[in-house]
Scaffold this motif. Structure first.
Motif, PDB file in Angstrom:
ATOM      1  N   SER A 106     -39.736  -1.745 -58.518  1.00 52.67           N
ATOM      2  CA  SER A 106     -40.812  -2.334 -57.706  1.00 52.67           C
ATOM      3  C   SER A 106     -40.611  -3.834 -57.483  1.00 52.67           C
ATOM      4  N   ILE A 107     -39.354  -4.218 -57.270  1.00 55.98           N
ATOM      5  CA  ILE A 107     -39.073  -5.629 -56.977  1.00 55.98           C
ATOM      6  C   ILE A 107     -39.621  -5.974 -55.597  1.00 55.98           C
ATOM      7  N   LEU A 108     -40.388  -7.060 -55.517  1.00 49.95           N
ATOM      8  CA  LEU A 108     -41.006  -7.525 -54.275  1.00 49.95           C
ATOM      9  C   LEU A 108     -41.887  -6.443 -53.631  1.00 49.95           C
ATOM     10  N   LYS A 109     -42.368  -5.498 -54.462  1.00 51.51           N
ATOM     11  CA  LYS A 109     -43.244  -4.413 -53.998  1.00 51.51           C
ATOM     12  C   LYS A 109     -42.610  -3.633 -52.836  1.00 51.51           C
ATOM     13  N   VAL A 110     -41.334  -3.348 -53.000  1.00 47.78           N
ATOM     14  CA  VAL A 110     -40.611  -2.626 -51.950  1.00 47.78           C
ATOM     15  C   VAL A 110     -41.188  -1.228 -51.777  1.00 47.78           C
ATOM     16  N   HIS A 111     -41.608  -0.588 -52.875  1.00 46.96           N
ATOM     17  CA  HIS A 111     -42.109   0.785 -52.793  1.00 46.96           C
ATOM     18  C   HIS A 111     -43.409   0.880 -51.999  1.00 46.96           C
ATOM     19  N   GLN A 112     -44.140  -0.249 -51.863  1.00 48.18           N
ATOM     20  CA  GLN A 112     -45.362  -0.234 -51.066  1.00 48.18           C
ATOM     21  C   GLN A 112     -45.098  -0.507 -49.594  1.00 48.18           C
ATOM     22  N   ILE A 113     -43.984  -1.162 -49.297  1.00 52.93           N
ATOM     23  CA  ILE A 113     -43.662  -1.495 -47.907  1.00 52.93           C
ATOM     24  C   ILE A 113     -42.857  -0.373 -47.252  1.00 52.93           C
TER      25      ILE A 113
END
Length: 335
Positions: free
Chosen positions: A186-193
């Motif tokens: 979940s670095i830089l909230k990639v999984h949300q983007i």
């Protein structure tokens, strides 16, 4: 969720297209080449889609298909939407890492790389990250007494085979692992983007699931999903052993009802009762050397009674076997 339609579609469709391009439509292979020079100079962005989806090498197709087949456990565990979101995020991130690693290689070593091996390889290598961290390691056997063979060894061997199949495939492997680490941690909230919208997941569920899903077996009792195929196979074998044991128990109950009466435990376990008695000689223990009665676990008595044995037989068998449930069960089944 248990049918893994996305994994089946990734396993069948790209493999079929790759075989057709290799055997029948070789003149169309140029449209599926992963040509980085055309992407950078001619802005042929469509090559990123075609070149990073279909393998032109049958060896890469075979290895990646086997890996996708093993990695289908993630779709069964987390659902098709989360699995497709991971693949989408890993695919997009690995494309960026491909371009970045090619530029770094040219800057540091002076090596110009115009094309890379084609195929859905970046997300496949990215799946090794959750496979390493979330799948338990179960030892199967040992080789030469030192090297352990686990349920994950075959998957790693396939990944190594895929890694050594081309000259620049290490770039795809490194970019895939980096993208998998970024998405999984979940670095830089990639999984949300980078995730598949819910309405897109519903559309693909309506279209893919009827085509690639398979019906549940009706004559087989469902077992819990294991981490790998080996664990699932072990669970099925344990279930089969349990069913065989229950059938033997039922047969013994019928025979005992016909005979009437309990089993003569003094005849079956004369030496087993006193196997830890140092004064036991010639199968005639003295009164002073007889050990006190073994305390029997009520839980084990209940387990034997669930198999159909009477409480008296269960108590006698557990006492005679020194509270060994396996030994007691075997003697109850065999006599």
């Amino acid at each position: 969720m248990d049918k893994a339609p996305l994994s089946k579609s990734l396993l069948l469709v790209p493999s079929a297209i790759s075989i057709l391009l290799t055997l029948l439509f070789q003149h169309y292979q140029k449209f599926f080449a992963y040509n980085l020079q055309a992407v950078k100079e001619d802005f042929q962005i469509w090559r990123l889609v075609c070149g990073r989806t279909i393998c032109l090498d049958l060896k890469d197709t075979f290895c990646s298909s086997l890996l996708i087949y093993n990695f289908r456990i993630f779709e069964r565990r987390y659902g098709s939407r989360k699995f497709s979101s991971f693949l989408l995020g890993a695919w997009m991130l690995s494309a960026l890492f491909d371009l970045l690693l090619v530029e770094i290689t040219q800057y540091m070593f002076g090596i110009t790389i115009n094309s890379l091996p084609s195929g859905f390889l970046g997300p496949v290598f990215a799946l090794f990250v959750p496979f390493y961290f979330s799948i338990p390691r179960v030892q199967v056997t040992q080789v030469l007494g030192h090297f352990s063979i686990t349920n994950k060894s075959l998957v790693y061997i396939l990944g190594l085979q895929l890694l050594t199949s081309g000259s620049y495939i290490w770039i795809l492997a490194l970019s895939g692992l980096l993208s998998g680490i970024c998405y999984n941690s979940s670095i830089l909230k990639v999984h949300q983007i980078l995730r598949v919208p819910r309405w897109v997941a519903k559309i693909f569920s309506w279209t893919l699931e009827p085509v690639f899903s398979s019906s549940e077996p009706t004559n087989e009792v469902r077992v819990g999903m294991g981490a790998t195929v080996d664990i699932q196979r072990q669970q099925r074998m344990e279930l089969l052993d349990r069913q065989i044991m229950m059938s033997q128990v039922a047969q013994m109950r019928r025979q005992r009802q016909q005979q009437g009466g309990m089993i003569n435990w003094n005849r079956l376990f004369p030496p087993l009762r006193h196997r830890h008695n140092a004064n036991y000689q010639d199968h005639r223990p003295s009164e002073q050397g007889i050990p006190p009665p073994t305390e029997v676990s009520e839980e084990q008595v209940a387990r034997l009674m669930e198999m159909g044995f009477s409480r008296g037989d269960a108590l006698e068998a557990l006492r005679a076997s020194n509270n060994d449930l396996n030994v007691a069960t075997n003697f109850l089944l065999q006599h």
